[in-house]
Design a protein around this motif. Structure first.
Motif, short mmCIF file in Angstrom:
data_model
loop_
_atom_site.label_atom_id
_atom_site.label_comp_id
_atom_site.label_asym_id
_atom_site.label_seq_id
_atom_site.Cartn_x
_atom_site.Cartn_y
_atom_site.Cartn_z
N THR A 194 20.89 68.58 48.35
CA THR A 194 20.64 68.34 47.69
C THR A 194 21.45 69.58 46.60
OG1 THR A 194 22.01 66.74 45.18
CG2 THR A 194 19.40 67.80 45.48
N SER A 195 22.23 69.78 45.26
CA SER A 195 23.01 70.59 44.86
C SER A 195 22.87 70.63 43.15
CB SER A 195 23.80 71.59 44.53
OG SER A 195 23.78 71.13 46.27
N LEU A 196 21.80 70.63 41.77
CA LEU A 196 21.33 70.27 41.25
C LEU A 196 21.56 71.60 40.17
CD1 LEU A 196 17.98 69.00 42.04
CD2 LEU A 196 20.02 67.38 41.72
N THR A 197 21.75 70.81 39.03
CA THR A 197 22.69 72.15 37.49
C THR A 197 21.61 71.85 36.97
OG1 THR A 197 24.26 72.10 38.59
CG2 THR A 197 23.93 72.48 36.68
N ILE A 198 21.00 72.69 35.65
CA ILE A 198 19.88 72.43 35.30
C ILE A 198 20.35 72.90 33.15
CG2 ILE A 198 18.36 73.10 34.06
CD1 ILE A 198 16.90 73.23 36.22
N SER A 199 20.91 71.95 32.57
CA SER A 199 21.51 72.45 31.05
C SER A 199 20.66 72.00 30.42
CB SER A 199 22.70 71.94 31.34
OG SER A 199 23.70 72.62 31.98
N PRO A 200 20.85 73.04 28.80
CA PRO A 200 20.48 72.54 27.31
C PRO A 200 20.72 70.91 27.39
CG PRO A 200 20.94 74.48 27.51
CD PRO A 200 21.56 74.39 28.62
N SER A 201 19.87 70.04 26.54
CA SER A 201 20.81 68.78 26.69
C SER A 201 21.82 68.25 25.36
CB SER A 201 18.70 67.80 26.58
OG SER A 201 18.50 68.11 25.30
N SER A 202 21.51 70.00 24.52
CA SER A 202 22.46 69.72 23.38
C SER A 202 23.01 71.23 23.57
CB SER A 202 21.29 69.36 22.17
OG SER A 202 20.69 70.21 21.74
N LYS A 203 24.19 71.11 22.37
CA LYS A 203 24.47 72.28 22.16
C LYS A 203 24.00 72.98 20.91
CE LYS A 203 28.81 74.32 19.71
NZ LYS A 203 30.14 74.33 19.66
N ILE A 204 23.13 74.41 21.42
CA ILE A 204 22.95 75.46 20.66
C ILE A 204 23.68 76.58 19.86
CG2 ILE A 204 20.35 76.84 20.20
CD1 ILE A 204 19.60 74.84 22.36
N ALA A 205 23.57 76.63 18.72
CA ALA A 205 24.54 77.44 18.84
C ALA A 205 24.12 78.35 16.72
CB ALA A 205 25.90 77.24 18.03
N THR A 206 23.11 77.72 16.61
CA THR A 206 23.08 78.06 15.38
C THR A 206 20.77 78.23 15.03
OG1 THR A 206 22.22 76.45 13.95
CG2 THR A 206 25.00 77.87 14.22
#
Length: 246
Positions: free
Chosen positions: A91-103
């Protein structure tokens, strides 16, 4: 340190994966790998965003590394590390933050409840075990020992932690330029406020130094001097180092 080999494919997250029968991991641009299957990656100027692991159970420690806004200025942010344990195949998996982090406020909220989203090629969320990797104490963190303690406490035994061949060394030797060497020295001599001011100024002048560093004190003076002497490539290396230091 037990030996293992990881195939690291340097490039953007969106690059297509090869068709080998294994688990292919892609990381969001703000996500950095810290430990893979018990082996700490260490510092490298080469950003590793894609790699292959063998089918079965695997374990990855990741953290967010990016610039965040604080009252109009930018500062570097390294999140708390999170250990992700998964069992997948072909399989191919992508890991990302669960929320937007800008500040900085976003960063504080993430560190309170750190969580990543893992999705497959069909954009479906994959359930994995993930927890904050707690520090054991001391002046510096030993991620391998921390992970070993975490696995012992959670009765996790990795069966196949010897993966595939390496094309980019995880702990590649990096030749440090004279400007970076002097920046590293004077950065350690600087007060916290001077470090923050320098980091913000350096990122704002990452392409071309168009203004002087407006702070007082010898460390700040020398930080500004050596950063201005650096070439664009050397400034890029300095900025990468700044993102790594705590």
């Amino acid at each position: 340190m037990k030996s293992f080999k990881i195939l690291l494919l340097v490039g953007l997250v969106g690059t297509s994966f090869q068709s080998a029968a294994d688990v292919k991991i892609g990381l969001n641009q703000d996500v950095q790998p810290v430990v893979i299957n018990g082996d700490e990656l260490g510092f490298s100027l080469t950003s590793k965003k894609e790699f292959n692991l063998e089918n079965g159970q695997n374990q990855i420690v990741v953290q967010i590394e990016k610039l965040v806004q604080n009252r109009g200025e930018y500062e570097k942010y390294n999140s708390v590390p999170v250990v992700i344990t998964l069992e997948q195949a072909d399989t191919s998996l992508t890991i990302s933050p669960s929320s937007k982090i800008a500040t900085t406020e976003d960063a504080k909220q993430f560190d309170k409840q750190p969580k990543f989203t893992v999705k497959n090629a069909n954009n479906d969320v994959v359930n994995v075990q993930q927890d904050r990797l707690e520090a054991l104490g001391g002046f510096t963190r030993d991620y391998e020992k921390e992970l070993a303690a975490y696995n012992e406490a959670n009765n996790i035994v990795l069966a196949g932690a010897t993966s595939v061949s390496t094309t980019v060394a995880a702990k590649a030797d990096v030749k440090i330029s004279k400007p970076q060497e002097m920046v590293e020295y004077w950065y350690q001599e600087a007060e916290q406020s001077e470090k923050e001011a320098f980091s913000s100024w350096a990122f704002q002048n990452r392409k071309q130094v168009s203004e002087d560093l407006k702070t007082t004190g010898k460390p700040s003076e020398m930080l500004g001097y050596w950063y201005k002497k650096a070439s664009e490539e050397q400034r890029s290396q300095i900025l990468t180092w700044l993102l790594k230091v705590e």
